[in-house]
Design an enzyme around this catalytic site. Sequence first.
Site, PDB file in Angstrom:
ATOM      1  N   GLU A 125     -31.056 -49.848  15.836  1.00  0.00           N
ATOM      2  CA  GLU A 125     -30.141 -50.254  14.765  1.00  0.00           C
ATOM      3  C   GLU A 125     -30.131 -49.188  13.688  1.00  0.00           C
ATOM      4  OE1 GLU A 125     -33.055 -53.356  14.204  1.00  0.00           O
ATOM      5  OE2 GLU A 125     -32.891 -53.105  12.033  1.00  0.00           O
ATOM      6  N   LYS A 127     -30.664 -47.155  10.339  1.00  0.00           N
ATOM      7  CA  LYS A 127     -31.640 -47.179   9.245  1.00  0.00           C
ATOM      8  C   LYS A 127     -30.835 -47.054   7.953  1.00  0.00           C
ATOM      9  CE  LYS A 127     -35.952 -45.049   7.749  1.00  0.00           C
ATOM     10  NZ  LYS A 127     -35.634 -44.901   6.338  1.00  0.00           N
ATOM     11  N   ASP A 129     -29.925 -46.567   4.178  1.00  0.00           N
ATOM     12  CA  ASP A 129     -30.531 -45.785   3.112  1.00  0.00           C
ATOM     13  C   ASP A 129     -30.401 -46.531   1.781  1.00  0.00           C
ATOM     14  OD1 ASP A 129     -31.816 -43.756   1.899  1.00  0.00           O
ATOM     15  OD2 ASP A 129     -30.207 -42.285   2.084  1.00  0.00           O
ATOM     16  N   TYR A 235     -33.135 -57.380   8.300  1.00  0.00           N
ATOM     17  CA  TYR A 235     -33.568 -56.788   9.571  1.00  0.00           C
ATOM     18  C   TYR A 235     -35.000 -57.120   9.951  1.00  0.00           C
ATOM     19  CZ  TYR A 235     -35.124 -53.229   6.205  1.00  0.00           C
ATOM     20  OH  TYR A 235     -35.672 -52.588   5.136  1.00  0.00           O
ATOM     21  N   LYS A 323     -34.799 -40.012  12.681  1.00  0.00           N
ATOM     22  CA  LYS A 323     -34.010 -39.526  11.539  1.00  0.00           C
ATOM     23  C   LYS A 323     -32.881 -38.602  11.988  1.00  0.00           C
ATOM     24  CE  LYS A 323     -35.327 -40.313   7.765  1.00  0.00           C
ATOM     25  NZ  LYS A 323     -36.477 -40.096   6.883  1.00  0.00           N
ATOM     26  N   CYS A 428     -53.394 -17.152 -13.012  1.00  0.00           N
ATOM     27  CA  CYS A 428     -52.643 -18.359 -13.334  1.00  0.00           C
ATOM     28  C   CYS A 428     -51.648 -18.063 -14.455  1.00  0.00           C
ATOM     29  CB  CYS A 428     -53.607 -19.458 -13.762  1.00  0.00           C
ATOM     30  SG  CYS A 428     -52.765 -20.912 -14.411  1.00  0.00           S
ATOM     31  N   CYS A 431     -52.853 -20.185 -17.734  1.00  0.00           N
ATOM     32  CA  CYS A 431     -54.080 -19.986 -18.514  1.00  0.00           C
ATOM     33  C   CYS A 431     -54.692 -18.615 -18.297  1.00  0.00           C
ATOM     34  CB  CYS A 431     -55.106 -21.083 -18.203  1.00  0.00           C
ATOM     35  SG  CYS A 431     -55.869 -20.931 -16.580  1.00  0.00           S
ATOM     36  N   CYS A 446     -55.491 -21.884  -9.225  1.00  0.00           N
ATOM     37  CA  CYS A 446     -56.043 -21.469 -10.508  1.00  0.00           C
ATOM     38  C   CYS A 446     -57.488 -21.940 -10.579  1.00  0.00           C
ATOM     39  CB  CYS A 446     -55.214 -22.105 -11.625  1.00  0.00           C
ATOM     40  SG  CYS A 446     -56.050 -22.153 -13.213  1.00  0.00           S
ATOM     41  N   CYS A 452     -57.554 -25.130 -17.953  1.00  0.00           N
ATOM     42  CA  CYS A 452     -56.147 -24.757 -17.720  1.00  0.00           C
ATOM     43  C   CYS A 452     -55.248 -25.879 -18.246  1.00  0.00           C
ATOM     44  CB  CYS A 452     -55.901 -24.532 -16.233  1.00  0.00           C
ATOM     45  SG  CYS A 452     -54.154 -24.213 -15.865  1.00  0.00           S
TER      46      CYS A 452
HETATM   47  S1  IVH Z   1     -37.900 -52.165   9.740  1.00  0.00           S
HETATM   48  C1  IVH Z   1     -42.436 -53.176   9.387  1.00  0.00           C
HETATM   49  N1  IVH Z   1     -35.347 -51.644   9.905  1.00  0.00           N
HETATM   50  O1  IVH Z   1     -36.821 -47.847   6.032  1.00  0.00           O
HETATM   51  C2  IVH Z   1     -41.246 -52.292   9.357  1.00  0.00           C
HETATM   52  N2  IVH Z   1     -36.542 -50.721   8.081  1.00  0.00           N
HETATM   53  O2  IVH Z   1     -38.738 -45.684   6.179  1.00  0.00           O
HETATM   54  C3  IVH Z   1     -40.142 -52.853   8.564  1.00  0.00           C
HETATM   55  N3  IVH Z   1     -35.161 -49.440   6.529  1.00  0.00           N
HETATM   56  O3  IVH Z   1     -39.363 -49.502   4.304  1.00  0.00           O
HETATM   57  C4  IVH Z   1     -39.012 -51.936   8.423  1.00  0.00           C
HETATM   58  N4  IVH Z   1     -33.253 -49.746   7.573  1.00  0.00           N
HETATM   59  O4  IVH Z   1     -36.921 -50.021   3.650  1.00  0.00           O
HETATM   60  C5  IVH Z   1     -36.477 -51.449   9.210  1.00  0.00           C
HETATM   61  N5  IVH Z   1     -33.075 -51.325  10.143  1.00  0.00           N
HETATM   62  C6  IVH Z   1     -34.198 -51.127   9.461  1.00  0.00           C
HETATM   63  C7  IVH Z   1     -34.209 -50.382   8.282  1.00  0.00           C
HETATM   64  C8  IVH Z   1     -35.416 -50.184   7.615  1.00  0.00           C
HETATM   65  C9  IVH Z   1     -33.843 -49.201   6.523  1.00  0.00           C
HETATM   66  C10 IVH Z   1     -36.091 -48.939   5.527  1.00  0.00           C
HETATM   67  C11 IVH Z   1     -37.122 -49.916   5.040  1.00  0.00           C
HETATM   68  C12 IVH Z   1     -38.438 -49.266   5.307  1.00  0.00           C
HETATM   69  C13 IVH Z   1     -38.049 -47.828   5.387  1.00  0.00           C
HETATM   70  C14 IVH Z   1     -39.056 -47.024   6.157  1.00  0.00           C
END
Ligand code: IVH
Length: 704
Positions: A125, A127, A129, A235, A323, A428, A431, A446, A452
């Site tokens: 699914e 991710k 942002d 999610y 990612k 440095c 300092c 340093c 410092c």
């Molecule tokens: S699952 C136990 N699913 O990404 C794991 N996280 O980099 C629970 N996030 O802290 C996270 N989309 O804020 C999950 N489809 C998705 C997500 C997601 C965004 C975020 C979430 C997490 C962060 C980690």
Amino acid sequence: MGQTPVEALSEAEAAAELAALAARLAEANAAYHVEDAPRISDAEYDALKHRNAQIEARFPHLKRADSPSEQVGAAPAEGFAKVRHAVRMLSLANAFDAGDIADFDDSIRRYLGLDAEAPLAYTAEPKIDGLSLSLRYEGGVLVQAATRGDGAEGENVTANARTIDDIPERLSGAPDLLEVRGEVYMSHDDFAALNARQAETGGKTFANPRNAAAGSLRQLDARITRARPLRFFAYSWGVLSDPLADTQMAAIARLAQLGFATNPLTARCDGPEAMLAHYTRIEAQRATLGYDIDGVVYKVDDLALQARLGFRSTTPRWAIAHKFPAELAWTRLDAIDIQVGRTGALSPVARLQPVTVGGVVVSNATLHNEDYIAGRGARGEPIRDGKDIRVGDWVQVYRAGDVIPKVADVDLSRRPADARPFVFPETCPECGSDAIREEGDAVRRCTGGLICPAQAVEKLKHFVSRAAFDIEGLGARQVEQFHADGWIAEPADIFALPDRYGTGMQQLKNREGWGEKSANNLFQAIEERRKIPLGRLIFALGIRHVGEQVSNLLARHYGTWAAFDAAMRDAAAQDGPAWEDLLAIDGVGTVLAQSLVSTLAQEAERASIERLIAHLDIQPAERPETDGSPVAGKTVVFTGTLEKMTRAEAKARAEALGAKVSGSVSAKTDIVVAGPGAGSKEKKARDLGLTILDEDGWLDLIGG
Ligand code: IVH
């Protein structure tokens, strides 16, 4: 409205208007928060606040003790109340390519003892942002919303969450207790409209939708949040009184049925190949989704397997974030500055011609260290084909996620004829002390230590930062000022501020930018932080390699400051039982341990810490996870073949219950778990008269 422009106000007019604004805003606040019956529109309220801020900016000395700009709704002035998460809110490990996904699948199979042919499904699914939020429903009614915070403790933003349309107030047919987790985000359209509005009214504009969402959710005044169109995708979940389903896919469907928005691009995949195909599909739609995503999250579909896989210290074993590649842009490098950090590291920073990278204007980037600038890697091998980086060069900049922008490449064809190789300083810049590189260290440091000023200031900034002492009203800027004026030189001085500068000749309230109220607020905030959890204190000391996570591990391991302190002294020789005990903590390696004990053995450092702790009331660490565990503190040895779980799984579960897992049997061993084929270890255990269990006996003991 026929208002006099701020530039045309006389001083007397300004003072009178500030008084009138303070009264009107106080009345509006009371009507909204106390009487729950707003008398003016949100826009009108914002306009009054804005006018007040403009007048204060022109006449700072007229700022009132009860200035509305110091007040944020009727919420408590210290900010949000803290919420301890019943189940920690974790982050995700990252993957970047197909190889990482194959490794992820392999490691899960290995952990579970599944061979390569056994079926193993995942969900994939987007991710999102944004920022994560945990919603607690009791009896189907929303009772609490909390941000992630440090994962263990977040902020109570319930009033704000209630303003989000995607978050239902009531659920029907939900488990009696249900924590729904997901991501708060802002759509591209709403983000653009918000920034346009902000620019028009002279308010703060945001760099990207994520910052806008975070800034909007973390408003002490819920009416501001209400005016910002936030959205939410569910999610995941935290505590539950009844399971939602047997699989991730079905659990998400159940959340959708309960009325939550769930992401339509969530799919079930039968293995890495299908996962990568779905990744490609999502990536192709990225630009037209209308909201920011930064990758694809894969999760093991079977929830029973998720439970077996469990968690590492900060991330689940059953999920990973794949990612998207970082975004790139070319720009000119104008200068290289050297910053000195809290551990004395000299860090080169690229000053760039501002350029937009992935929607954010970038004008600084890290250059890591002198080898990186010279085109050499950690082992002296050439990087960027050995090309060095020079002032005047055209460089390629990238951002990956939240991190500081980096410089990836240099365009030699555009290098100015007079560009010279960068000469890294050997003293440095702050300092003048020697800056030296230790064998095997990429970083030049340093040697000035506490003399410092840059190190001292950075240490102080770290000390007051959010994950450390988190002193409201004492941020980086104030620390710099107080340090420059000689008011604070080390952390202990912060706690002496109220005594030294609360009364007497030099008083904080008489300083520019301060008044009676803000000074008293600061003193009160300092007072409140005398009581400090052990983990935060250890983190606040700013010892190299000792991050937030490890500080909490150390706190949990040693329990009290006295025990920690004594153990660190005993371990100072880097030898003997205290040293072994430190290294046995899962998450503590040799480099970290050396840094810890050697820093705490330095006389000046120790004296400074002792001056500090004289002011503090240190709270011992709780051991919530292992409370009531039958094996907490016990040393366990696994030997022979395990049939119901792999070795890795057995070890992780034992450790999660507070046991220490060892590879060899001795008189100190408490329990030996012996499977078929156990040999000499079992015999030795028998000779020593230790408790010996078979696998079922062990599972009975720990509750299956
Ligand atoms: S699952 C136990 N699913 O990404 C794991 N996280 O980099 C629970 N996030 O802290 C996270 N989309 O804020 C999950 N489809 C998705 C997500 C997601 C965004 C975020 C979430 C997490 C962060 C980690």
